[in-house]
Scaffold this motif. Structure first.
Motif, PDB file in Angstrom:
ATOM      1  N   PRO A 168      10.659   0.289 -10.934  1.00  0.00           N
ATOM      2  CA  PRO A 168       9.865   1.489 -10.743  1.00  0.00           C
ATOM      3  C   PRO A 168       8.546   1.241 -10.298  1.00  0.00           C
ATOM      4  O   PRO A 168       7.927   2.162  -9.598  1.00  0.00           O
ATOM      5  N   TYR A 169       8.165  -0.260 -10.187  1.00  0.00           N
ATOM      6  CA  TYR A 169       6.827  -0.647  -9.550  1.00  0.00           C
ATOM      7  C   TYR A 169       6.865  -1.456  -8.467  1.00  0.00           C
ATOM      8  O   TYR A 169       5.994  -2.246  -8.044  1.00  0.00           O
ATOM      9  N   THR A 170       8.156  -1.666  -7.951  1.00  0.00           N
ATOM     10  CA  THR A 170       8.583  -2.724  -6.721  1.00  0.00           C
ATOM     11  C   THR A 170       8.092  -2.279  -5.547  1.00  0.00           C
ATOM     12  O   THR A 170       8.554  -1.183  -5.007  1.00  0.00           O
ATOM     13  N   ALA A 171       7.119  -3.276  -4.770  1.00  0.00           N
ATOM     14  CA  ALA A 171       6.847  -2.834  -3.328  1.00  0.00           C
ATOM     15  C   ALA A 171       7.837  -2.724  -2.477  1.00  0.00           C
ATOM     16  O   ALA A 171       8.835  -3.539  -2.637  1.00  0.00           O
ATOM     17  N   PRO A 172       8.064  -2.078  -1.288  1.00  0.00           N
ATOM     18  CA  PRO A 172       9.004  -2.215  -0.209  1.00  0.00           C
ATOM     19  C   PRO A 172       8.938  -3.362   0.259  1.00  0.00           C
ATOM     20  O   PRO A 172      10.267  -3.944   0.455  1.00  0.00           O
ATOM     21  N   TYR A 187       0.453  -2.355  -4.889  1.00  0.00           N
ATOM     22  CA  TYR A 187       1.427  -1.239  -4.850  1.00  0.00           C
ATOM     23  C   TYR A 187       1.740  -0.987  -6.404  1.00  0.00           C
ATOM     24  O   TYR A 187       1.868   0.162  -7.042  1.00  0.00           O
ATOM     25  N   ALA A 188       2.151  -2.054  -7.032  1.00  0.00           N
ATOM     26  CA  ALA A 188       2.460  -2.049  -8.714  1.00  0.00           C
ATOM     27  C   ALA A 188       1.338  -1.392  -9.452  1.00  0.00           C
ATOM     28  O   ALA A 188       1.625  -0.594 -10.101  1.00  0.00           O
ATOM     29  N   HIS A 215      11.414   3.954  -2.687  1.00  0.00           N
ATOM     30  CA  HIS A 215      10.372   3.142  -2.515  1.00  0.00           C
ATOM     31  C   HIS A 215      10.282   2.657  -0.894  1.00  0.00           C
ATOM     32  O   HIS A 215       9.148   2.474  -0.306  1.00  0.00           O
ATOM     33  N   LEU A 216      11.347   2.631  -0.485  1.00  0.00           N
ATOM     34  CA  LEU A 216      11.621   1.971   0.907  1.00  0.00           C
ATOM     35  C   LEU A 216      11.161   3.108   2.068  1.00  0.00           C
ATOM     36  O   LEU A 216      10.807   2.815   3.144  1.00  0.00           O
ATOM     37  N   LYS A 244       3.926   1.883   2.802  1.00  0.00           N
ATOM     38  CA  LYS A 244       5.163   1.165   3.282  1.00  0.00           C
ATOM     39  C   LYS A 244       4.662  -0.334   3.858  1.00  0.00           C
ATOM     40  O   LYS A 244       5.294  -1.320   3.301  1.00  0.00           O
ATOM     41  N   ASP A 245       3.839  -0.319   4.546  1.00  0.00           N
ATOM     42  CA  ASP A 245       3.596  -1.473   5.176  1.00  0.00           C
ATOM     43  C   ASP A 245       2.172  -2.149   4.113  1.00  0.00           C
ATOM     44  O   ASP A 245       1.346  -1.211   4.192  1.00  0.00           O
TER      45      ASP A 245
END
Length: 266
Positions: A168-172, A187-188, A215-216, A244-245
């Motif tokens: 739930p907290y993972t960056a793309p 991000y997290a 997320h993606l 996203k970037d």
């Protein structure tokens, strides 16, 4: 499981604090100093393999390197256990006052920025890894569990093949297999802020695939139209923090929290 009175080298167990996927945390004290309580993290018998032992050593080394008022202080390490400061105020999710939540987020942002300045990425920022002092006004929030932390120079130029962070907290970029950076922790932290302030993480779909896809590919949710205290500025700040970037996110965690603190009524 250890019971009251059992010993782990020089530490005497007083009781159980909590249990995770691979270890149990006990309240304990040093045999020569009964009044000094510590948190004793002990790997379960069936998790004392090379992978978990290495993770425990990494937690001690990284947290020990990052000496900061809002990062858990390490005391001692054994082959399958850690002794560290005991935090008795519970998880940060126990805070209900928005002003206190923003103060806690600011403290954790400062801790993360400090770790980043030393070349350490936490890689698992989430509410359960933020604990409170017994009296919030004394110490506030403290970042714990550096077990999946990485040095910024780890795997430099190489992609990663195993994701250890909480989805739930993972960056793309992590889902794409890229090496975590300071922007990954930001991000997290943004996901954590949303959960603490609204009661749910930004993306909440129930399957692993759907959550990863959000997320993606999904736009960052907006809150100003459905929560009375949320402002348009809050939406804009969150969108940048969760871009996203990773190159488009804020330069520091403190910058992000400072902006949302200014944007929200307290």
């Amino acid at each position: 499981m250890l019971t009251t009175g059992d010993r782990v080298r020089d530490y005497v167990v007083d009781g159980v604090v909590g249990h995770g996927g691979s270890a149990t945390v006990y309240r304990a004290h040093h045999a020569d100093d009964p009044g000094a309580a510590v948190a004793l993290k002990v790997l379960d018998d069936h998790h004392r393999d090379n992978v978990h032992l290495a993770r425990l050593a990494r937690e001690y080394d990284f947290a020990g390197t990052c000496r900061h008022p809002h990062i858990v202080a390490m005391t001692e390490r054994g082959p399958y256990w850690l002794a560290m400061e005991l935090l008795t105020g519970g998880p940060v999710s126990g805070l209900t006052d928005r002003a206190d939540i923003l103060v806690a987020l600011g403290q954790i942002a400062a801790a993360l920025d400090f770790a980043h300045s030393l070349g350490v990425v936490h890689c698992d920022v989430k509410p359960t890894n933020i604990l409170l002092s017994e009296h919030f006004s004394d110490r506030g929030a403290v970042l714990v569990d550096f077990g999946v932390a990485r040095a910024l120079t780890d795997h430099l130029g190489r992609d990663i093949t195993h994701i250890e962070a909480s989805l739930p907290y993972t960056a793309p970029e992590v889902l794409y297999g890229r090496t975590p950076t300071a922007a990954t922790d930001l991000y997290a932290l943004a996901c954590t802020a949303v959960e603490l302030l609204t009661g749910a993480t930004p993306f909440t779909r129930s399957t692993t695939f759907a959550l990863a896809d959000d997320h993606l590919r999904s736009p960052v949710p907006t809150f100003s139209r459905r929560i009375d205290w949320a402002t348009h500025a809050f939406d804009s700040i969150l969108a940048k923090a969760m871009a996203k970037d990773p190159e488009l996110r804020y330069d520091t965690c403190t910058e992000f929290v400072t902006l949302i603190t200014r944007a929200l009524p307290v």
